[in-house]
Design a protein around this motif. Sequence first.
Motif, PDB file in Angstrom:
ATOM      1  N   ASN A   1       9.106   1.150   3.915  1.00  0.00           N
ATOM      2  CA  ASN A   1      10.280   1.994   3.673  1.00  0.00           C
ATOM      3  C   ASN A   1       9.956   3.478   3.774  1.00  0.00           C
ATOM      4  N   GLY A   2       8.770   3.792   4.296  1.00  0.00           N
ATOM      5  CA  GLY A   2       8.365   5.185   4.441  1.00  0.00           C
ATOM      6  C   GLY A   2       7.499   5.677   3.311  1.00  0.00           C
ATOM      7  N   GLU A   3       7.557   5.017   2.162  1.00  0.00           N
ATOM      8  CA  GLU A   3       6.727   5.354   1.009  1.00  0.00           C
ATOM      9  C   GLU A   3       5.675   4.281   0.746  1.00  0.00           C
ATOM     10  N   ILE A   4       6.043   3.028   0.934  1.00  0.00           N
ATOM     11  CA  ILE A   4       5.152   1.890   0.687  1.00  0.00           C
ATOM     12  C   ILE A   4       5.226   0.939   1.876  1.00  0.00           C
TER      13      ILE A   4
ATOM     14  N   VAL B   1       0.852  -1.186   0.000  1.00  0.00           N
ATOM     15  CA  VAL B   1       0.000   0.000   0.000  1.00  0.00           C
ATOM     16  C   VAL B   1       0.888   1.235   0.000  1.00  0.00           C
ATOM     17  N   GLU B   2       0.576   2.199  -0.867  1.00  0.00           N
ATOM     18  CA  GLU B   2       1.338   3.442  -0.902  1.00  0.00           C
ATOM     19  C   GLU B   2       0.802   4.401   0.153  1.00  0.00           C
ATOM     20  N   HIS B   3       1.690   4.973   0.937  1.00  0.00           N
ATOM     21  CA  HIS B   3       1.280   5.901   1.982  1.00  0.00           C
ATOM     22  C   HIS B   3       0.835   7.238   1.390  1.00  0.00           C
ATOM     23  N   LYS B   4      -0.040   7.918   2.137  1.00  0.00           N
ATOM     24  CA  LYS B   4      -0.526   9.233   1.710  1.00  0.00           C
ATOM     25  C   LYS B   4       0.575  10.288   1.766  1.00  0.00           C
ATOM     26  N   VAL B   5       1.443  10.161   2.752  1.00  0.00           N
ATOM     27  CA  VAL B   5       2.582  11.074   2.913  1.00  0.00           C
ATOM     28  C   VAL B   5       3.808  10.236   3.243  1.00  0.00           C
ATOM     29  N   SER B   6       4.986  10.809   3.082  1.00  0.00           N
ATOM     30  CA  SER B   6       6.216  10.107   3.438  1.00  0.00           C
ATOM     31  C   SER B   6       6.289   9.947   4.951  1.00  0.00           C
TER      32      SER B   6
ATOM     33  N   GLY C   1     -10.718  12.608   5.542  1.00  0.00           N
ATOM     34  CA  GLY C   1      -9.745  11.532   5.546  1.00  0.00           C
ATOM     35  C   GLY C   1      -8.658  11.878   6.551  1.00  0.00           C
ATOM     36  N   ILE C   2      -8.165  10.890   7.275  1.00  0.00           N
ATOM     37  CA  ILE C   2      -7.168  11.160   8.296  1.00  0.00           C
ATOM     38  C   ILE C   2      -6.244   9.956   8.440  1.00  0.00           C
ATOM     39  N   ALA C   3      -4.987  10.217   8.732  1.00  0.00           N
ATOM     40  CA  ALA C   3      -3.996   9.154   8.944  1.00  0.00           C
ATOM     41  C   ALA C   3      -3.371   9.331  10.318  1.00  0.00           C
ATOM     42  N   ILE C   4      -3.352   8.244  11.083  1.00  0.00           N
ATOM     43  CA  ILE C   4      -2.858   8.286  12.456  1.00  0.00           C
ATOM     44  C   ILE C   4      -1.722   7.289  12.605  1.00  0.00           C
TER      45      ILE C   4
ATOM     46  N   ILE D   1      -4.349  14.920   7.210  1.00  0.00           N
ATOM     47  CA  ILE D   1      -5.796  15.134   7.125  1.00  0.00           C
ATOM     48  C   ILE D   1      -6.080  15.598   5.705  1.00  0.00           C
ATOM     49  N   SER D   2      -7.143  15.074   5.099  1.00  0.00           N
ATOM     50  CA  SER D   2      -7.402  15.349   3.686  1.00  0.00           C
ATOM     51  C   SER D   2      -7.687  16.821   3.428  1.00  0.00           C
TER      52      SER D   2
END
Length: 261
Positions: free
Chosen positions: A101-104, A47-52, A126-129, A178-179
């Motif tokens: 690896n911080g990206e995926i 899965v690709e992360h939304k942010v690094s 949308g939110i990432a925790i 946050i989106s």
Amino acid sequence: MIIENIYTIVSDKIFDSLVDELRNIAPYHPILKTIGWGYIPVGENKVEHKVSIGSLDKIRMSEVDENIIEKYSIATPKIDGGSAICYYKDGYLQNIVSRGNGEIGVDITSNLVHAVPIYLDKMQNGIAIRGEIVLALEDFYEIGGSSARNRAVGLSQTKFADANVKKFHFIAYEIIWISDKYPEHMFCKEIQFNSLKEWGFEIPKFLRVRQPQDLIDNYLELSKLNGKTLLVDGIVLSAINPDLKKGWDILRVPEGYGIFT
């Protein structure tokens, strides 16, 4: 392919000393500019992360003075587990992804869904925790393995995990995305912790410190969670002022204080 066991070649202390040596020898070496030191995921569950997903700056206890404490006065334990990110959309959990690896990373939702809230009340964006997947030392001694950290990371990413995954904790410590426009006040760590706790996440112990000695005096207490002991390998200092977004990761607390790998 899912990684089922991860073994570290050297301890964190030796690794950090080698990185410091490289900085002294070749301060502009490209490897020092990488996002982090994680593995590169392979297989269909990527899965690709939304942010690094980066890592914090490290300083020695001997370098911590009153000026740093004045700016970065929120102390939390640096929990030695596996970093992961929970993604939510319209309040509902979408997936839980390892840092990679911080990206995926790798989708590990099925093994961690018991440890996080399924729905975040009043959160429509949308939110990432970000948080840490951990086994309390008491549970690790019951399960067994090479180390509490390796057991947590390896078992959390196993495709056919056993009932021991129910012993995992997800300790949430940062809202990283946050989106919609990110509210500036949310950069304050104390405000983030209050929001995470209201949503139903487990959060680490945190306290305000007034002088460097407070870090040593409270080190053991920061490793406790609901009567159990977490593996901790440092202290993280965060800003109470939302304008200061930088975080310090203090790894070299003197030997004899806390629990070390």
